[in-house]
Design an enzyme around this catalytic site. Sequence first.
Site: not given
Ligand code: UN1
Length: 492
Positions: A170, A223-224, A227-228, A245, A279, A380
């Site tokens: 999804k 995601g955030s 939510v996680g 994650e 992230c 964040e």
């Molecule tokens: C992400 O932003 O969830 O390390 C992944 C990095 C990428 C992956 C980021 N290879 O910047």
Amino acid sequence: MNYKNYINGKWVKTGKTFASTNPATGELVGKCCEAGPREVAMAVKSARKAFAGWRLTPAPKRAEYLLRLGQLFEQRKNELSRIVTQEMGKVLKEGAGDVQESIDITYYMAGEGRRLFGHNVPSELANKFAMAVREPVGVCALITPWNFPTAIPCWKMMPALVLGNTVVLKPASDTSVSAAKVIQLMDEVGFPPGVVNFVMGPGEKTGNVLIKDPDVDLISFTGSTVVGRKIATTATSLGKRVSLEMGGKNAIIVMDDGDLDLATDAILWAAFGTTGQRCTACSRVLVHHRVKSKLVSKLLERAKKLRLGDGLNPKTDVGPVINAGQLARIHRYVKIGPREGAKLLCGGRIRSDGDYKKGYFYEPTIFDNVKPKMCIAQEEIFGPVVAIISVKDLDEAIRVNNDTAYGLSSSIFTRDVNKAYRAMRDITTGIVYVNAGTTGAEVQLPFGGTRGTGNGHREAGQAAIDSFSEWKTIYVDYSGKVQRAQIDNYDS
Ligand code: UN1
């Protein structure tokens, strides 16, 4: 163009659609069929049914599907990269990077088809064999974000599939077309029906129904953190396995012995690449007070020259942000900065003049005089905003680095090997870089973080194999008599 759900090897239309638009131009990228509870249930059911055959398909054979998919990705890389840029906004080279990451993880996991190592160890008894093998978990619900529209779905699907799990993906609504394109290629490869399923729609509806389905065994979410955590609460109460994650508040530490030009390059890329929407993006710079003004002037000079625009334009350095909601959220944080005493050095504005008014553009923004506890240094933002914090020495830098609710990525610029090793030992994030920015993780290594970033699982590399498998320990006694294990052998 209408994009459909993919259930049991067939494209499934629904009456309700939602639009995916280009964040740079507002143009329609595609209309997507929203999967309702009925389609979600069908998708999970077909995954459950297909599991019986897929788990028994030899792993090297399963891997051959992945290998063919990797080849298709390579052939269609240009086309896919353009779609990623049109739908997500990142500049074209980064759109291609997204697809390259998909290729890399697909080939890596295809290689795993002939490995998937277990253990065999000596038994404590004579004429007895002991081993542990990996088993698939079952039906995996994979919920993915919009910032890596093809790579993150592949990070999750490839390890799951090579291990013999079946999947229901999804994707984020904002980037459902890019995900649908990946599924189209998987359809072309010809995975057996039901092994790969795809449902689109909002998290609160489609996602929520998916995670609660009794036939889903494992949930993998990126995601955030908000939510996680909700997903984890629901999943745990239903006895499902869940890997998360989530957010980051990543810092680059610059010591007074560091190469300032190198650090400047790295900060610009890590903070403003992908418009700060990784992230792993750098959102804090912890700089030794002795070199702060030098570093800040280098950064400022370069940041001002970054060209904001449509990612399809080869001259663009920084693309739009994903949607109106994110644009407003970034601006809300930027307004908090000066109220807390931070000094805005550049950026800080939504651009809506000329062509910019069709999209969601935010200027690369740098704050100086930021204190570690300020809101802009703790929360964040997920946009092109970076906070400069002055530190007096390495100890303080590491303390400030570690003192946030997140723990994904960190970096240190120093030429002193002793400082580098101390940082490698004492930094408490899941990823540490030395003399490189906070982004650019490679797929053959574990990816993930501590504290609010995760829940102990990792993606990519061998760690992903752990996330998507169960251990089965097997003892074979070929002595022809009942041998008691050492703990039950009272005579010895
Ligand atoms: C992400 O932003 O969830 O390390 C992944 C990095 C990428 C992956 C980021 N290879 O910047």
